[in-house]
Design a protein around this motif. Structure first.
Motif, PDB file in Angstrom:
ATOM      1  N   ILE A 372     -11.291  -7.085   2.425  1.00 18.13           N
ATOM      2  CA  ILE A 372     -11.385  -5.972   3.370  1.00 18.13           C
ATOM      3  C   ILE A 372     -10.802  -4.734   2.707  1.00 18.13           C
ATOM      4  O   ILE A 372      -9.676  -4.754   2.202  1.00 18.13           O
ATOM      5  CB  ILE A 372     -10.661  -6.296   4.684  1.00 18.13           C
ATOM      6  N   THR A 373     -11.566  -3.671   2.680  1.00 18.96           N
ATOM      7  CA  THR A 373     -11.140  -2.409   2.088  1.00 18.96           C
ATOM      8  C   THR A 373     -10.803  -1.428   3.204  1.00 18.96           C
ATOM      9  O   THR A 373     -11.619  -1.178   4.093  1.00 18.96           O
ATOM     10  CB  THR A 373     -12.248  -1.824   1.198  1.00 18.96           C
ATOM     11  N   VAL A 374      -9.583  -0.907   3.152  1.00 21.99           N
ATOM     12  CA  VAL A 374      -9.106   0.062   4.137  1.00 21.99           C
ATOM     13  C   VAL A 374      -9.142   1.442   3.494  1.00 21.99           C
ATOM     14  O   VAL A 374      -8.576   1.647   2.416  1.00 21.99           O
ATOM     15  CB  VAL A 374      -7.668  -0.266   4.585  1.00 21.99           C
ATOM     16  N   THR A 375      -9.818   2.390   4.121  1.00 16.62           N
ATOM     17  CA  THR A 375      -9.957   3.746   3.590  1.00 16.62           C
ATOM     18  C   THR A 375      -9.396   4.749   4.570  1.00 16.62           C
ATOM     19  O   THR A 375      -9.742   4.728   5.762  1.00 16.62           O
ATOM     20  CB  THR A 375     -11.441   4.068   3.307  1.00 16.62           C
ATOM     21  N   ALA A 376      -8.506   5.609   4.083  1.00 21.02           N
ATOM     22  CA  ALA A 376      -7.953   6.669   4.927  1.00 21.02           C
ATOM     23  C   ALA A 376      -9.026   7.714   5.201  1.00 21.02           C
ATOM     24  O   ALA A 376      -9.940   7.914   4.396  1.00 21.02           O
ATOM     25  CB  ALA A 376      -6.751   7.307   4.245  1.00 21.02           C
ATOM     26  N   GLY A 377      -8.901   8.378   6.351  1.00 15.02           N
ATOM     27  CA  GLY A 377      -9.803   9.483   6.656  1.00 15.02           C
ATOM     28  C   GLY A 377      -9.461  10.698   5.809  1.00 15.02           C
ATOM     29  O   GLY A 377      -9.010  10.560   4.678  1.00 15.02           O
ATOM     30  N   ASP A 378      -9.609  11.893   6.361  1.00 20.03           N
ATOM     31  CA  ASP A 378      -9.324  13.076   5.552  1.00 20.03           C
ATOM     32  C   ASP A 378      -7.901  13.577   5.759  1.00 20.03           C
ATOM     33  O   ASP A 378      -7.606  14.757   5.624  1.00 20.03           O
ATOM     34  CB  ASP A 378     -10.351  14.186   5.797  1.00 20.03           C
ATOM     35  N   SER A 379      -6.998  12.623   6.070  1.00 13.11           N
ATOM     36  CA  SER A 379      -5.578  12.925   6.155  1.00 13.11           C
ATOM     37  C   SER A 379      -4.807  11.706   5.652  1.00 13.11           C
ATOM     38  O   SER A 379      -5.238  10.561   5.836  1.00 13.11           O
ATOM     39  CB  SER A 379      -5.202  13.237   7.611  1.00 13.11           C
ATOM     40  N   ASP A 380      -3.681  11.944   4.976  1.00 17.35           N
ATOM     41  CA  ASP A 380      -2.871  10.830   4.462  1.00 17.35           C
ATOM     42  C   ASP A 380      -2.402   9.946   5.609  1.00 17.35           C
ATOM     43  O   ASP A 380      -2.142  10.425   6.726  1.00 17.35           O
ATOM     44  CB  ASP A 380      -1.642  11.358   3.718  1.00 17.35           C
ATOM     45  N   ILE A 381      -2.269   8.647   5.332  1.00 13.40           N
ATOM     46  CA  ILE A 381      -1.697   7.725   6.312  1.00 13.40           C
ATOM     47  C   ILE A 381      -0.510   7.006   5.684  1.00 13.40           C
ATOM     48  O   ILE A 381      -0.417   6.872   4.464  1.00 13.40           O
ATOM     49  CB  ILE A 381      -2.742   6.710   6.828  1.00 13.40           C
ATOM     50  N   SER A 382       0.403   6.544   6.519  1.00 15.05           N
ATOM     51  CA  SER A 382       1.600   5.855   6.027  1.00 15.05           C
ATOM     52  C   SER A 382       1.647   4.398   6.440  1.00 15.05           C
ATOM     53  O   SER A 382       2.610   3.687   6.152  1.00 15.05           O
ATOM     54  CB  SER A 382       2.863   6.568   6.533  1.00 15.05           C
ATOM     55  N   GLY A 383       0.617   3.949   7.141  1.00 20.72           N
ATOM     56  CA  GLY A 383       0.542   2.549   7.546  1.00 20.72           C
ATOM     57  C   GLY A 383      -0.812   2.293   8.195  1.00 20.72           C
ATOM     58  O   GLY A 383      -1.477   3.226   8.656  1.00 20.72           O
ATOM     59  N   TRP A 384      -1.226   1.028   8.211  1.00 23.08           N
ATOM     60  CA  TRP A 384      -2.521   0.708   8.799  1.00 23.08           C
ATOM     61  C   TRP A 384      -2.506  -0.674   9.428  1.00 23.08           C
ATOM     62  O   TRP A 384      -1.663  -1.513   9.096  1.00 23.08           O
ATOM     63  CB  TRP A 384      -3.654   0.803   7.777  1.00 23.08           C
ATOM     64  N   GLN A 385      -3.439  -0.876  10.334  1.00 17.59           N
ATOM     65  CA  GLN A 385      -3.623  -2.175  10.997  1.00 17.59           C
ATOM     66  C   GLN A 385      -5.113  -2.415  11.148  1.00 17.59           C
ATOM     67  O   GLN A 385      -5.855  -1.529  11.566  1.00 17.59           O
ATOM     68  CB  GLN A 385      -2.947  -2.189  12.364  1.00 17.59           C
ATOM     69  N   VAL A 386      -5.551  -3.615  10.767  1.00 16.43           N
ATOM     70  CA  VAL A 386      -6.952  -4.002  10.919  1.00 16.43           C
ATOM     71  C   VAL A 386      -7.024  -5.239  11.807  1.00 16.43           C
ATOM     72  O   VAL A 386      -6.333  -6.235  11.548  1.00 16.43           O
ATOM     73  CB  VAL A 386      -7.615  -4.293   9.552  1.00 16.43           C
ATOM     74  N   ASP A 387      -7.845  -5.168  12.852  1.00 17.25           N
ATOM     75  CA  ASP A 387      -8.003  -6.276  13.803  1.00 17.25           C
ATOM     76  C   ASP A 387      -9.457  -6.724  13.829  1.00 17.25           C
ATOM     77  O   ASP A 387     -10.374  -5.912  13.640  1.00 17.25           O
ATOM     78  CB  ASP A 387      -7.607  -5.826  15.214  1.00 17.25           C
ATOM     79  N   ASN A 415      -0.321  -3.569   6.878  1.00 12.91           N
ATOM     80  CA  ASN A 415      -0.023  -3.314   5.466  1.00 12.91           C
ATOM     81  C   ASN A 415       1.265  -3.956   5.009  1.00 12.91           C
ATOM     82  O   ASN A 415       2.190  -4.211   5.804  1.00 12.91           O
ATOM     83  CB  ASN A 415       0.054  -1.813   5.203  1.00 12.91           C
ATOM     84  N   LYS A 416       1.350  -4.233   3.705  1.00 11.98           N
ATOM     85  CA  LYS A 416       2.606  -4.590   3.063  1.00 11.98           C
ATOM     86  C   LYS A 416       3.404  -3.310   2.813  1.00 11.98           C
ATOM     87  O   LYS A 416       2.902  -2.188   2.975  1.00 11.98           O
ATOM     88  CB  LYS A 416       2.336  -5.295   1.729  1.00 11.98           C
ATOM     89  N   SER A 417       4.661  -3.462   2.379  1.00 15.98           N
ATOM     90  CA  SER A 417       5.503  -2.296   2.130  1.00 15.98           C
ATOM     91  C   SER A 417       4.952  -1.418   1.020  1.00 15.98           C
ATOM     92  O   SER A 417       5.162  -0.204   1.006  1.00 15.98           O
ATOM     93  CB  SER A 417       6.926  -2.745   1.773  1.00 15.98           C
ATOM     94  N   TYR A 418       4.192  -2.019   0.075  1.00 19.57           N
ATOM     95  CA  TYR A 418       3.758  -1.278  -1.097  1.00 19.57           C
ATOM     96  C   TYR A 418       2.356  -0.681  -0.970  1.00 19.57           C
ATOM     97  O   TYR A 418       1.924   0.047  -1.856  1.00 19.57           O
ATOM     98  CB  TYR A 418       3.801  -2.170  -2.344  1.00 19.57           C
ATOM     99  N   ASN A 419       1.620  -0.981   0.103  1.00 17.82           N
ATOM    100  CA  ASN A 419       0.259  -0.450   0.184  1.00 17.82           C
ATOM    101  C   ASN A 419      -0.058   0.209   1.525  1.00 17.82           C
ATOM    102  O   ASN A 419      -1.220   0.350   1.898  1.00 17.82           O
ATOM    103  CB  ASN A 419      -0.778  -1.534  -0.139  1.00 17.82           C
ATOM    104  N   GLY A 420       0.989   0.652   2.228  1.00 20.57           N
ATOM    105  CA  GLY A 420       0.771   1.340   3.491  1.00 20.57           C
ATOM    106  C   GLY A 420       0.445   2.805   3.317  1.00 20.57           C
ATOM    107  O   GLY A 420      -0.315   3.388   4.102  1.00 20.57           O
ATOM    108  N   ASP A 421       1.023   3.424   2.304  1.00 20.36           N
ATOM    109  CA  ASP A 421       0.757   4.835   2.041  1.00 20.36           C
ATOM    110  C   ASP A 421      -0.586   4.978   1.326  1.00 20.36           C
ATOM    111  O   ASP A 421      -0.732   4.559   0.179  1.00 20.36           O
ATOM    112  CB  ASP A 421       1.869   5.439   1.184  1.00 20.36           C
ATOM    113  N   VAL A 422      -1.540   5.565   1.997  1.00 25.71           N
ATOM    114  CA  VAL A 422      -2.876   5.759   1.424  1.00 25.71           C
ATOM    115  C   VAL A 422      -3.239   7.235   1.578  1.00 25.71           C
ATOM    116  O   VAL A 422      -3.224   7.774   2.688  1.00 25.71           O
ATOM    117  CB  VAL A 422      -3.930   4.882   2.116  1.00 25.71           C
ATOM    118  N   SER A 423      -3.537   7.877   0.462  1.00 25.69           N
ATOM    119  CA  SER A 423      -3.881   9.294   0.499  1.00 25.69           C
ATOM    120  C   SER A 423      -5.250   9.501   1.124  1.00 25.69           C
ATOM    121  O   SER A 423      -6.087   8.594   1.166  1.00 25.69           O
ATOM    122  CB  SER A 423      -3.864   9.870  -0.920  1.00 25.69           C
ATOM    123  N   ALA A 424      -5.475  10.696   1.599  1.00 27.94           N
ATOM    124  CA  ALA A 424      -6.743  11.033   2.247  1.00 27.94           C
ATOM    125  C   ALA A 424      -7.929  10.678   1.357  1.00 27.94           C
ATOM    126  O   ALA A 424      -7.971  11.019   0.181  1.00 27.94           O
ATOM    127  CB  ALA A 424      -6.766  12.518   2.566  1.00 27.94           C
TER     128      ALA A 424
END
Length: 448
Positions: A372-387, A415-424
């Motif tokens: 599963i590939t998680v992609t941020a929108g056009d703003s940085d995110i600091s965490g994510w959840q996929v259901d 997310n894990k601690s190391y992959n929650g921050d995803v740039s836009a």
């Protein structure tokens, strides 16, 4: 100077030409990586992210054929490949059971190593863009009666794999515990290379006590480079029980000659060679002196590694026109764009959110592997959840690069601690294996 030129490759993955390794995009690739002892520490899957965090572009993964240690089956190897891809590492898979054949009574033959590769072929077929196959680690010791057959046995192993349909770049280790002090590999390199009908084989030297001077390192590597033969340093260290390797010369010569190198090893060494650990207790944030040297010293990994271009499209840079980037899907899924409906949820950051894409990686009779590939929108995110909800009775067996909770068929991952921050516009991914028959679920992604 001799040049061994192969026809332009139609292959879908890595290939060798004029003594150089190229990726599937026809860009030269120079390995800068480390070995990870996966077969002895199968639960240390966070090592892949740790290795990547220090700049490596390659990981050499220790596997077992079951002849000497616990066998890594097709499902486990598929997990390893997925970990490599998730962390944008090129994966060099090697069978370790062949180590020291002729001196080690339990060591496997190259024929037995090929048997293993054939038994897990389903897990690595189609992954030629991301992995190389190191047929057998250090396949002969110092017994001349056995290492004298290195050239013919290695050529036979290459041809068995080609006959079985393997299209991957193959890597063959030198005899003499990988160090080729007898020059068996050096003097028979052309014969072995030419035995591969596809010309897609790399020769690998391991540099420890035999290579304790700059001149020894330079003369050996140049003997291959000058002949246009593909050579890589498949293992080396800063110290060893058989002498003190010239690691500075190894790394500087590799840099000047454009030769790939893979250091030994990430963590878990024992038997008096724990000084070869690059991190303490598999903790990526606790580098040893050897780890500091290989990652951040002169000609080190962080300074010289270039990520394989096959990953260029994984984390695409947003274009000036966001409609050109299908991963953001602004027109197909307007609900992912909270700025379109600011009055509905005033607490939602403008232009935030994420999307998730599901892909089937591999499947077999009783289960499958997905990513599963998680992609941020056009703003940085600091965490994510996929259901999502499984609709075909599937159940997760193992999952990596995410936390997971489940309630019946309902699955929640974070997310894990190391992959929650995803740039836009950027992506991260996680994977899992599951029992049952795959049916692509509908995913819901939320971000913070």
């Amino acid at each position: 100077m001799f040049a061994f030129v192969q026809p332009a490759q139609a292959a879908t993955g890595f290939y060798v030409e004029n003594g150089r390794l190229y990726d599937a995009n026809s860009n030269e690739f120079i390995m800068r990586g480390v070995s990870h002892p996966h077969t002895w520490f199968p639960n240390e899957t966070d090592a892949f992210a740790g290795i990547k965090s220090h700049g490596a572009n390659t990981v050499r993964v220790v596997l077992s054929s079951g002849d000497r240690w616990t066998r890594n089956d097709a499902s486990d190897v598929a997990n390893v490949v997925s970990e490599c891809k998730a962390n944008q590492l090129i994966c060099v898979l090697e069978v370790h059971d062949t180590t020291g054949y002729g001196e080690e009574s339990e060591a496997a033959t190259l024929d037995q190593a090929v048997d293993y590769w054939e038994s897990i072929q389903s897990a690595i077929e189609g992954e030629e863009e991301y992995i190389l196959i190191n047929i057998g680690n250090e396949p002969y010791g110092n017994d001349e009666a056995t290492y004298s057959s290195w050239a013919s046995d290695t050529s036979d192993a290459i041809n068995r794999l080609r006959d079985a349909g393997f299209e991957h770049t193959l890597v063959v280790d030198a005899p003499n515990w990988g160090q080729d002090w007898s020059y068996t590999m050096r003097d028979n390199a052309e014969t072995v290379y030419n035995s591969d009908p596809t010309g897609n084989t790399m020769l690998s030297i391991h540099m420890y006590g035999v290579f304790d001077t700059a001149s020894a390192v330079s003369s050996y590597l140049n003997s291959f480079v000058d002949r246009g033969l593909p050579i890589m340093i498949g293992e080396f260290g800063h110290n060893h029980s058989d002498g003190d390797p010239a690691e500075d010369a190894i790394m500087s010569n590799a840099e000047s000659l454009g030769v790939g190198y893979i250091g030994w090893s990430w963590s878990g060494n024992s038997g008096g060679v724990d000084y070869l650990d690059m991190v303490n207790d598999f903790n990526a944030n606790s580098l040893t002196s050897w780890g500091e040297r290989i990652f951040y010293g002169a000609n080190g990994i962080d300074e010289t590694a270039v990520e394989a271009s096959v990953y260029d499209g994984v984390d695409p840079t947003p274009t000036d026109d966001p409609t050109d980037d299908p991963t953001d899907e602004p027109t197909d899924e307007p609900t992912d764009e909270p700025t379109d409906e600011p009055t509905d949820d005033p607490t939602t950051p403008p232009a935030g959110g994420c999307s998730a894409e599901y892909s089937l990686v591999n499947q077999w009779g009783s289960g499958f592997q997905a990513e599963i590939t998680v992609t941020a929108g056009d703003s940085d995110i600091s965490g994510w959840q996929v259901d999502w909800t499984f609709t075909n009775g599937e159940s997760i067996n193992s999952l990596w690069n995410a936390n997971v909770t489940s309630s019946g068929s309902d699955i929640t991952t974070t997310n894990k601690s190391y992959n929650g921050d995803v740039s836009a516009g950027q992506s991260t991914s996680f994977g899992f294996t599951a029992s049952g028959t795959n049916e692509t679920p509908s995913l819901s992604c939320s971000a913070s």
